[in-house]
Design an enzyme around this catalytic site. Structure first.
Site, PDB file in Angstrom:
ATOM      1  N   HIS A 158     -27.117 -57.136 -31.583  1.00 41.71           N
ATOM      2  CA  HIS A 158     -25.909 -57.523 -32.013  1.00 41.71           C
ATOM      3  C   HIS A 158     -24.981 -56.354 -32.173  1.00 41.71           C
ATOM      4  O   HIS A 158     -25.195 -55.610 -33.304  1.00 41.71           O
ATOM      5  CB  HIS A 158     -25.887 -58.574 -33.174  1.00 41.71           C
ATOM      6  CG  HIS A 158     -26.840 -59.795 -32.913  1.00 41.71           C
ATOM      7  ND1 HIS A 158     -26.144 -60.819 -32.252  1.00 41.71           N
ATOM      8  CD2 HIS A 158     -28.182 -59.950 -32.935  1.00 41.71           C
ATOM      9  CE1 HIS A 158     -27.259 -61.780 -32.017  1.00 41.71           C
ATOM     10  NE2 HIS A 158     -28.232 -61.366 -32.569  1.00 41.71           N
ATOM     11  N   ASP A 188     -27.293 -67.140 -28.156  1.00 48.27           N
ATOM     12  CA  ASP A 188     -27.937 -66.726 -29.180  1.00 48.27           C
ATOM     13  C   ASP A 188     -27.378 -66.985 -30.533  1.00 48.27           C
ATOM     14  O   ASP A 188     -26.122 -66.782 -30.672  1.00 48.27           O
ATOM     15  CB  ASP A 188     -28.411 -65.259 -29.093  1.00 48.27           C
ATOM     16  CG  ASP A 188     -29.246 -64.787 -30.084  1.00 48.27           C
ATOM     17  OD1 ASP A 188     -30.314 -65.448 -30.328  1.00 48.27           O
ATOM     18  OD2 ASP A 188     -29.107 -63.695 -30.679  1.00 48.27           O
ATOM     19  N   ASP A 224     -33.395 -57.109 -31.908  1.00 51.76           N
ATOM     20  CA  ASP A 224     -32.596 -58.144 -32.460  1.00 51.76           C
ATOM     21  C   ASP A 224     -31.888 -57.449 -33.833  1.00 51.76           C
ATOM     22  O   ASP A 224     -31.638 -58.086 -34.656  1.00 51.76           O
ATOM     23  CB  ASP A 224     -33.384 -59.318 -32.932  1.00 51.76           C
ATOM     24  CG  ASP A 224     -32.365 -60.752 -33.333  1.00 51.76           C
ATOM     25  OD1 ASP A 224     -31.398 -60.499 -32.949  1.00 51.76           O
ATOM     26  OD2 ASP A 224     -33.044 -61.631 -33.747  1.00 51.76           O
ATOM     27  N   HIS A 282     -25.523 -56.770 -40.999  1.00 54.75           N
ATOM     28  CA  HIS A 282     -24.771 -57.574 -41.934  1.00 54.75           C
ATOM     29  C   HIS A 282     -24.173 -56.691 -42.988  1.00 54.75           C
ATOM     30  O   HIS A 282     -24.939 -55.782 -43.525  1.00 54.75           O
ATOM     31  CB  HIS A 282     -25.572 -58.727 -42.368  1.00 54.75           C
ATOM     32  CG  HIS A 282     -25.678 -59.626 -41.371  1.00 54.75           C
ATOM     33  ND1 HIS A 282     -24.696 -60.592 -40.873  1.00 54.75           N
ATOM     34  CD2 HIS A 282     -26.860 -60.080 -40.956  1.00 54.75           C
ATOM     35  CE1 HIS A 282     -25.358 -61.581 -40.179  1.00 54.75           C
ATOM     36  NE2 HIS A 282     -26.524 -61.209 -40.024  1.00 54.75           N
ATOM     37  N   PHE A 327     -28.829 -64.469 -41.737  1.00 51.81           N
ATOM     38  CA  PHE A 327     -30.215 -64.226 -41.234  1.00 51.81           C
ATOM     39  C   PHE A 327     -30.138 -62.660 -40.532  1.00 51.81           C
ATOM     40  O   PHE A 327     -28.848 -62.588 -39.720  1.00 51.81           O
ATOM     41  CB  PHE A 327     -30.580 -65.055 -40.255  1.00 51.81           C
ATOM     42  CG  PHE A 327     -31.074 -66.405 -40.842  1.00 51.81           C
ATOM     43  CD1 PHE A 327     -32.253 -66.533 -41.325  1.00 51.81           C
ATOM     44  CD2 PHE A 327     -30.085 -67.627 -40.803  1.00 51.81           C
ATOM     45  CE1 PHE A 327     -32.692 -67.799 -41.796  1.00 51.81           C
ATOM     46  CE2 PHE A 327     -30.594 -69.025 -41.373  1.00 51.81           C
ATOM     47  CZ  PHE A 327     -31.663 -68.895 -41.873  1.00 51.81           C
ATOM     48  N   GLY A 328     -31.037 -61.948 -40.636  1.00 51.18           N
ATOM     49  CA  GLY A 328     -31.034 -60.720 -39.572  1.00 51.18           C
ATOM     50  C   GLY A 328     -31.137 -59.543 -39.995  1.00 51.18           C
ATOM     51  O   GLY A 328     -30.810 -59.208 -41.490  1.00 51.18           O
TER      52      GLY A 328
HETATM   53 ZN    ZN Z   1     -31.494 -65.406 -32.115  1.00 46.67          ZN
HETATM   54 ZN    ZN Z   2     -30.205 -62.280 -32.048  1.00 47.37          ZN
END
Ligand code: ZN
Ligand code: ZN
Length: 421
Positions: free
Chosen positions: A61, A151, A303, A307, A321-322
């Protein structure tokens, strides 16, 4: 011209593991062979280092457009270059969503102006990734997308997924799904189990992922489409992938470094341990490692999900999330998989190169005429990861301060050195 000398060339596409030199001429590979010389070439001494085809990250991302507080194409790809990646696929959940040719063109233009590595956009499957109407996938393909995905969430219904697959089949694009059952997910923040109970956090059962993966595999059989399961975290989903491969369906999958490294037992009340899918059980983690070793899993993908601190420094329940992941991916692969004897070095390199390339229907090999994308790394260089030194705009990682053995040393994109340690 750039001549990479004295390295150990590891090329999974041709099963080459030998002391060879690589000569780059402009943006192409001119020659791979023993004791090469070129009078006017700049020489890169790769003594003691592995010379591999350029790494590809199928899933990240970059947050541009719309999320520039957290990341931009420029900062994200600089972090990718430090991680050894020469090409990254950016997911479409930006603002606006990459669901039209004009947004895709904007990303391609920003990348041409500012990116350190190649940027291959993924287009949305549905308009706004809302799960209702098909996005303009054909026009986005003409503008440069290499796959489609909603996604952040799954393609909403089986009926829509069937349409997306039928459409992408005719365009020969892979459909990448973030597998999750909304009714089971239902506001959960970590994996369901004893650890979630102890932390007082709402759990998500692994079946949230595997039920959706099973649906998608059934639809891939129905449509003959190319299906790719994103960030797979459960043994249940892996069994569906194995079944699909056994019966000859065009189904592939990826696993993230955090899912082959950590488990739900590692989760602390710290939002750097909050990701989606959540860290899974130890049994799931061990199953994923076995799948990486035996060829059931095709790629390691980061992934990378930056953030900004302002959004992540909140209660666990409220945090997004992430985690970020470019710079630690190779070192985690070496440390968790190769140095432990679970995977060969050749297999690890495959998971970063020809594996992800095959998912995209491409080649990745060090051979005459191929793009001059090369990743040079050490298998034993000792170093400590300091997130504060990352070119990424975000710091959300559970691996800050971790010590590693093995690191990217140089990342070459189109014959240019994009990063050098
Ligand atoms: Zn995802
Ligand atoms: Zn993702």
């Amino acid at each position: 011209m750039l001549l990479i000398k004295n390295g150990r060339v590891l090329d999974p596409a041709t099963k080459t593991d030998a002391a060879l030199d690589v000569l780059l001429d402009g943006d192409r590979i001119a020659k791979v062979g023993a004791n090469l010389s070129a009078a006017d070439a700049e020489v890169f001494d790769a003594h003691g280092l592995v010379v591999a085809p350029g790494f590809i990250d199928l899933h990240c991302h970059l947050r541009e457009p719309g999320g520039e507080m957290s990341e931009t194409i420029e900062t994200g790809t600089r972090a990718a270059a430090r991680g050894g990646f020469t090409a990254v696929c950016c997911m479409p959940n930006t603002t606006p969503v990459n669901d039209s040719a004009s947004v895709t063109r904007g990303i391609v233009e920003r990348a041409a102006a500012s990116a350190a590595v190649r940027v291959w956009p993924i287009g949305a499957a549905s308009v706004g990734s809302k799960g209702e109407a098909l996005a303009e996938i054909g026009a986005m393909k003409d503008a440069g997308i290499v796959g489609v995905s909603d996604d952040g969430k799954p393609v909403a219904t089986a009926r829509l997924m069937r349409q997306v697959m039928d459409f992408c089949n005719s365009l020969d694009l892979p459909v990448i799904d973030h597998c999750e059952d909304a009714s089971l997910f239902a506001g959960g923040v970590m994996r369901e189990g004893p650890r979630a109970i102890r932390l007082g956090l709402k759990g998500i059962p692994g079946q949230s992922e595997s039920i959706c993966a099973g649906r998608d595999v059934e639809l891939a059989l129905l449509s003959s489409a190319r299906l790719h399961i994103a960030h797979m975290s459960t043994s249940g989903a892996l069994e569906y992938v194995r079944f699909a491969k056994r019966v000859g369906a065009r189904v592939t999958s990826e696993v993230t470094p955090h899912h082959f490294t950590l488990t739900d037992e590692d989760v602390r009340y710290d939002s750097n341990y909050k990701m989606n899918p959540p860290l899974a059980s130890r049994a799931d983690r061990d199953a994923l490692v076995a799948g990486l070793a035996d060829g059931s899993i095709d790629a390691i993908a980061t992934d990378h999900a930056p953030h900004h601190a302002a959004s992540k420094d909140v209660e666990f329940d409220r945090a997004p999330f992430g985690i970020i992941g470019f710079e630690t991916a190779l070192a985690l692969g070496l440390g968790e998989l190769v140095h432990t004897g679970k995977l060969s070095l050749m297999r690890l390199v495959e998971l970063f190169t020809s594996g992800p390339a095959r998912v995209l229907g491409r080649e990745r090999t060090l051979a005459h005429g191929q793009p001059a994308d090369v990743t040079i790394f050490s298998t034993d260089h000792p170093w400590t990861y300091h997130a504060a030194e990352s070119p990424s705009k975000s710091r959300n990682t559970p691996f800050d301060g971790r010590t590693f053995r093995g690191a990217p040393i140089a990342t070459i994109v189109g014959g240019r050195i994009a990063y050098r340690r």
